[in-house]
Design an enzyme around this catalytic site. Structure first.
Site, PDB file in Angstrom:
ATOM      1  N   LEU A  33       0.809  -1.211   0.000  1.00  0.00           N
ATOM      2  CA  LEU A  33       0.000   0.000   0.000  1.00  0.00           C
ATOM      3  C   LEU A  33       0.847   1.268   0.000  1.00  0.00           C
ATOM      4  CD1 LEU A  33      -2.758  -1.062   2.554  1.00  0.00           C
ATOM      5  CD2 LEU A  33      -2.711  -1.391   0.081  1.00  0.00           C
ATOM      6  N   GLU A  35       0.291   5.911  -0.712  1.00  0.00           N
ATOM      7  CA  GLU A  35      -0.634   7.014  -0.435  1.00  0.00           C
ATOM      8  C   GLU A  35      -1.862   6.973  -1.333  1.00  0.00           C
ATOM      9  OE1 GLU A  35      -2.322  10.058   1.533  1.00  0.00           O
ATOM     10  OE2 GLU A  35      -0.530   8.941   2.135  1.00  0.00           O
ATOM     11  N   GLY A  36      -1.719   6.463  -2.550  1.00  0.00           N
ATOM     12  CA  GLY A  36      -2.885   6.334  -3.412  1.00  0.00           C
ATOM     13  C   GLY A  36      -3.940   5.438  -2.798  1.00  0.00           C
ATOM     14  N   HIS A  37      -3.518   4.298  -2.266  1.00  0.00           N
ATOM     15  CA  HIS A  37      -4.463   3.404  -1.604  1.00  0.00           C
ATOM     16  C   HIS A  37      -5.089   4.079  -0.376  1.00  0.00           C
ATOM     17  CE1 HIS A  37      -1.724   0.270  -3.466  1.00  0.00           C
ATOM     18  NE2 HIS A  37      -2.902  -0.116  -3.908  1.00  0.00           N
ATOM     19  N   GLN A  61      -5.638 -12.723 -12.209  1.00  0.00           N
ATOM     20  CA  GLN A  61      -5.510 -11.569 -13.099  1.00  0.00           C
ATOM     21  C   GLN A  61      -4.091 -11.384 -13.632  1.00  0.00           C
ATOM     22  OE1 GLN A  61      -6.836  -8.915  -9.810  1.00  0.00           O
ATOM     23  NE2 GLN A  61      -5.286  -7.474 -10.561  1.00  0.00           N
ATOM     24  N   ASP A 151      -6.324   3.309 -12.655  1.00  0.00           N
ATOM     25  CA  ASP A 151      -6.841   2.124 -13.348  1.00  0.00           C
ATOM     26  C   ASP A 151      -8.221   2.443 -13.923  1.00  0.00           C
ATOM     27  OD1 ASP A 151      -4.704   0.134 -12.635  1.00  0.00           O
ATOM     28  OD2 ASP A 151      -5.325   0.723 -10.628  1.00  0.00           O
ATOM     29  N   VAL A 177      -3.355   9.814  -7.329  1.00  0.00           N
ATOM     30  CA  VAL A 177      -2.445  10.429  -6.360  1.00  0.00           C
ATOM     31  C   VAL A 177      -1.031  10.324  -6.921  1.00  0.00           C
ATOM     32  CG1 VAL A 177      -1.516  10.317  -4.021  1.00  0.00           C
ATOM     33  CG2 VAL A 177      -3.950   9.874  -4.434  1.00  0.00           C
TER      34      VAL A 177
END
Length: 285
Positions: A33, A35-37, A61, A151, A177
């Site tokens: 993880l 900062e985007g998460h 995937q 995404d 982010v």
């Protein structure tokens, strides 16, 4: 913060929350993880009574030559980060828990939206994404789910199968982010050497040039793609997988940007494949 590793325990926790009338927010992740998460977690906290984060590196995937085994796994560190932003529960199953012996059911979004961009490069990817996200929604009984704009095609695909299958979950897209340098936050950034990380700045730089041209009046799709392509090609370490521009969220071809459009890129820096995008036109919905 509660941690669950089995489907049965996670389902029991979610069922109890439903009986209390709680709004459940789900943030699916594969861990490592950043900062985007955590921005997704904060968005979920603002909107929901209870936030459940999944930390699961989903094998279905990944293609045969992709980085499933090498994908970074830092669960204890991830838990510290999740607790710091107030996540209520973590679902961290093993692959055999999600795909037990005899498993043979998959969700396949077989439409034009999965046959372009990353779907063209990674033919089984979105089948794996759609399957695991459907399972996670069912297991957690989520009311809201949160995904990042980085995404963006994934968001389109998730919204499609949620609508098609009448799954009662609202899909939220949270803006990208970036690091101070402009590089989009990604778990795969950890693969980059210092020189490669410097080279990777060409992704965001090329998109900024295209956005500046658009703001200056350039609306021709091919011209905007050419600006991005030229800038990326100026970086010797960068190899282009794709530079494409489509309407958003329909992902239809356009000649002129006169509606919201997604300008998306995938670039290999060394052995690492990175993606980035911007939305031109109206603000992202």
């Amino acid at each position: 913060m509660k941690i669950f590793t089995t489907v049965a325990d996670m389902q029991a926790f979610s069922a109890a929350l439903k009986k209390e009338g709680k709004c459940i927010g789900l943030v699916p992740t594969m861990g490592a993880l950043h900062e985007g998460h955590l921005t997704l977690m904060r968005a979920a906290k603002e909107k929901c009574d209870v936030v459940i984060a999944s930390v699961f590196v989903n094998p279905t995937q990944f293609g045969p030559n992709e980085d499933f085994d090498a994908y970074p796994r830092r669960f204890e560190e991830d838990c510290r980060k999740l607790e710091s932003v107030g996540v209520d529960a973590v679902f961290h199953p093993e692959p055999a828990e999600m795909y037990p012996e005899g498993y043979c059911t998959y969700v396949n979004v077989d439409g034009d939206i999965t046959h372009k961009l990353c779907g063209a490069q990674r033919p089984i990817h979105f089948r794996g994404v759609a399957t695991v996200v459907t399972k996670l929604m069912n297991i957690t009984r989520a009311d809201e789910a949160f995904f990042g704009q980085k995404d963006a095609q994934q968001v389109v695909v998730v919204r499609r199968f949620v609508d098609d299958l009448n799954i009662p979950v609202h899909i939220n897209m949270v803006p990208i982010v970036r690091e101070d340098s402009g590089l989009a936050r990604s778990s795969r950034n950890a693969y980059l050497s210092p020189a490669e990380k410097e080279a990777a700045l060409v992704l965001s730089r090329s998109l900024r040039k295209a956005k500046a041209a658009y703001n200056g009046g350039e609306t021709n799709a091919e011209a905007l793609k050419a600006i991005v392509t030229k800038e990326i090609q100026s970086e010797p370490m960068a190899v282009i997988d794709y530079v494409d521009l489509f309407s958003f969220p329909a992902l239809l071809p356009v000649e002129t940007v006169n509606e919201p459009c997604l300008l998306a890129i995938a670039v290999r820096i060394g052995k690492t494949r990175l993606i980035d995008n911007i939305i031109l036109g109206d603000a992202a919905k």
